[in-house]
Design a protein around this motif. Structure first.
Motif, PDB file in Angstrom:
ATOM      1  N   SER A 199    -101.342  57.431  -5.420  1.00 34.48           N
ATOM      2  CA  SER A 199    -102.729  57.785  -5.088  1.00 34.48           C
ATOM      3  C   SER A 199    -102.781  59.130  -4.385  1.00 34.48           C
ATOM      4  O   SER A 199    -103.638  59.963  -4.674  1.00 34.48           O
ATOM      5  N   GLN A 219    -109.975  52.958  -7.276  1.00 34.53           N
ATOM      6  CA  GLN A 219    -109.399  51.634  -7.506  1.00 34.53           C
ATOM      7  C   GLN A 219    -110.451  50.541  -7.356  1.00 34.53           C
ATOM      8  O   GLN A 219    -110.574  49.655  -8.189  1.00 34.53           O
ATOM      9  N   ASP A 276    -107.595  56.083 -10.448  1.00 32.72           N
ATOM     10  CA  ASP A 276    -106.642  55.435  -9.552  1.00 32.72           C
ATOM     11  C   ASP A 276    -106.705  53.918  -9.730  1.00 32.72           C
ATOM     12  O   ASP A 276    -107.589  53.272  -9.189  1.00 32.72           O
ATOM     13  N   GLU A 277    -105.781  53.406 -10.497  1.00 28.86           N
ATOM     14  CA  GLU A 277    -105.757  51.968 -10.798  1.00 28.86           C
ATOM     15  C   GLU A 277    -107.158  51.452 -11.133  1.00 28.86           C
ATOM     16  O   GLU A 277    -107.666  50.539 -10.475  1.00 28.86           O
TER      17      GLU A 277
HETATM   18 MG   LIG Z   1    -102.655  53.589  -4.601  1.00 28.63          MG
END
Ligand SMILES: [Mg+2]
Ligand SMILES: Nc1ncnc2c1ncn2[C@@H]1O[C@H](COP(=O)(O)OP(=O)(O)O)[C@@H](O)[C@H]1O
Lengths: 312, 274
Positions: free
Chosen positions: A104, A152, A233-234
């Motif tokens: 990240s 995320q 990010d994810e």
């Molecule tokens: Mg992360």
């Protein structure tokens, strides 16, 4: 699903990606071009998975982002160590690695999101289109208009669906009239494969949407200002398999127009959606290269251990 | 067995205390209703006080006066507290933040009579005049710490993810604040402000020697001004039974006003559950 069937016979002719740009010159068939400041080899010949995922062609893909000896610190704590990498235009580049290894952080150096963290410090350079985004005269606001980000945890504003998509357009004064704003909203919602589901409830709260829809709304919101690069990010880590599949399909669609960098802890996902994969371990980029090669023939023991599930 | 008994004992004790806490409010309300309820009628709310010694008359001037003073206090205290909190949360360095927050907490602890003396020295002595301004100023000072702290609290509750979403779309800091942070925190901030208004509405001490009191209408903001709490005080300690009655009734009005504000705020500005 993405991989062309006859990839193998082409494999030998494909210059392998190196994460050390200094070594790139050894590879054959790479016409070296220099940008004005002579820092980055801008164009490299390589094969990528084509949008249709069928006939493997050789496509010219320029380097969109590159980092040179990038170090990153949270106060005293070093989170990234000497990252050198080149990320190609209109490709999906995935980063995998155990949690806490700096994925990240690395992603957020590319849109200077880390600037917001007190005590954070960058050392080395990140170049986008050959220009250092951390240079003194570089403007992080302008940068973030070009580099979109998906987080995320989906984070729609507690406003209507319409206002969420329109937000970036409004604050950047990109739409001339209400009508053109309406068009942008529709176009981007279609682009994010969400239009059919929300077209009758554009003015309802975004918080009424399901998790997967919210994440696609966030993608639409990022796309509305037409960025060049999309950092994810994810993006599917909190979603069910069906929503995840939709997001992956979307990524596949989006890479025709955007440079996509995605962090995922899900290796199948990296293998499915990406053209290139990088493996992070404790702040270092251990290995980087063609996704297929990383997953079938990693050159580092650590990568192999991670991929085969021996740790992480 | 022993444990069950202990458990039962603690349960009874705590529930009894909880009940007592609630019944104090109900008791006060009932007492006020009992003593003041029957004096409340339309005339009481709309008429001026009768000359001393005559019975009847109303508290209209005190209601309006309280309104003026509270309005001045709000217009003075809330922006200061609000903008100060905005600075603390969005811009401030940690050292300075600590100092400001600490000062606000200390200010919150300053007895209201001291704030009254301050306003008296600063405004009343200078202008040689009791006024709504002076009273509003004193109450406004008392609102600053509550407005600041509650605003700060609600600004901090705005999720970092939302700020980041706005930054990631190329919003400069001030736009993030204006278009995301404040709208998201607004309900909470308004709640805090309304509750602090309700709290100062009953303050008496600082008004005694700032806005003083008035048995007639006060014109403008530069005259001695009647207010509910001061009127209650005057009537309660006065010699006439009719005054005592009216003091109870005015107390009831004040309490109802505060309760109503609280209830309305909690109903309408209830944080969205989403
Ligand atoms: Mg992360
Ligand atoms: N805001 C922060 N302040 C201090 N340390 C942080 C912060 N964010 C992340 N870190 C640390 O930096 C390292 C890398 O974190 P991160 O980039 O989030 O890893 P990943 O995304 O790979 O899980 C971790 O050790 C984490 O604890």
């Amino acid at each position: 699903m993405i991989t062309p069937e006859n990839l193998d016979e082409q494999e030998s002719r494909i210059p392998q990606m190196r994460f050390d740009p200094m070594q790139a010159e050894e590879a054959e068939e790479i016409p070296q071009l220099k940008t004005e400041n002579g820092q980055t080899p801008a164009i490299t010949l390589l094969k990528t998975n084509l949008p249709e995922g069928r006939s493997p062609n050789r496509v010219l893909q320029a380097v969109k982002v590159s980092t040179e000896h990038l170090n990153f610190f949270y106060g005293q704590k070093q989170a990234l160590e000497d990252i050198c990498i080149q990320i190609r235009e209109q490709c999906v580049t995935a980063f995998i690695g155990p949690s806490g290894c700096g994925k990240s952080t690395f992603l957020r150096t590319m849109n200077r999101m880390n600037d917001l963290i007190p005590g954070a410090r960058v050392d080395g350079s990140v170049l986008i289109d050959g220009r250092d985004i951390y240079a003194r005269q570089a403007d992080p606001i302008e940068l973030r208009r070009r580099v979109g980000m998906i987080f995320q945890k989906s984070n729609p504003f507690p406003k209507s669906i319409y206002e969420n998509v329109a937000y970036g357009v409004r604050i950047n004064n990109l739409a001339r009239s209400r009508k053109s704003l309406d068009e942008v909203v529709e176009r981007t919602l279609r682009g994010a494969a969400l239009w059919d589901e929300v077209k009758d409830s554009l003015h309802k709260s975004s918080l009424a949407l399901s998790g997967g829809q919210q994440q696609r709304l966030c993608i639409a919101r990022a796309l509305a200002i037409e960025p060049e690069i999309l950092l994810m990010d994810e993006p599917a880590s909190a979603l069910d398999p069906i929503s995840t599949a939709k997001i992956e399909e979307l990524i596949f669609e989006l890479k025709k127009r955007y440079t996509i960098v995605i962090v995922t802890h899900n290796m199948q996902q990296a293998a499915r959606v990406s053209d290139f994969t990088g493996f992070f371990l404790i702040g270092r980029l251990m290995e980087f290269g063609d996704t297929r090669r990383i997953f079938t023939n990693p050159s580092k023991k650590e990568t192999e251990d991670y991929i085969t599930g021996r740790f992480g | 067995m022993r444990r069950r008994i202990t458990n039962y004992f603690i349960f009874s004790l705590t529930s009894l205390c909880a009940l007592l806490a609630v019944s104090v409010l109900l008791f006060i309300l009932g007492y006020l209703l009992w003593h003041g309820g029957r004096s409340i009628n339309w005339a009481f709310l709309t008429q001026l006080p009768k000359p001393v010694g005559e019975s009847g008359g109303g508290i209209a001037n005190a209601i309006v006066g309280s309104g003026k003073i509270i309005l001045i206090a709000t217009l003075f205290g809330v922006p200061l507290g609000f903008l100060g909190a905005l600075y603390l949360v969005e811009y401030g360095g940690t050292r300075f933040n600590f100092a400001v927050r600490y000062a606000a907490d200390l200010l919150n602890g300053v007895p209201s009579i001291v704030i009254g003396i301050f306003a008296y020295t600063l405004i009343v002595l200078r202008t040689k005049q009791f006024s709504a301004w002076a009273g509003g100023f004193a109450l406004g000072i008392m609102m600053i710490p509550t407005a600041l702290r509650s605003t700060e609290e609600f600004l901090r509750l705005v999720p970092r993810e939302l700020r980041e979403a706005a930054y990631a779309l190329g919003a400069p800091q001030w736009k993030v604040i204006v278009t995301v942070v404040i709208p998201v925190a607004m309900r909470g901030i308004l709640t805090g402000i309304m509750l602090s208004v309700a709290r100062i509405a009953g303050e008496t001490a600082p008004l005694l020697f700032t806005s003083f009191g008035n048995r007639f209408w006060s014109h403008g903001l530069n005259e001695p001004t009647a207010s509910l709490p001061v009127m209650i005080f005057t009537y309660a300690v006065g010699p006439y039974d009719d005054w005592h009655q009216q003091a109870w009734a005015a107390g009831l009005i004040l309490l109802l006003g505060v309760l109503l504000t609280n209830i309305v705020v909690r109903l309408f500005f209830r944080p969205r559950t989403a």
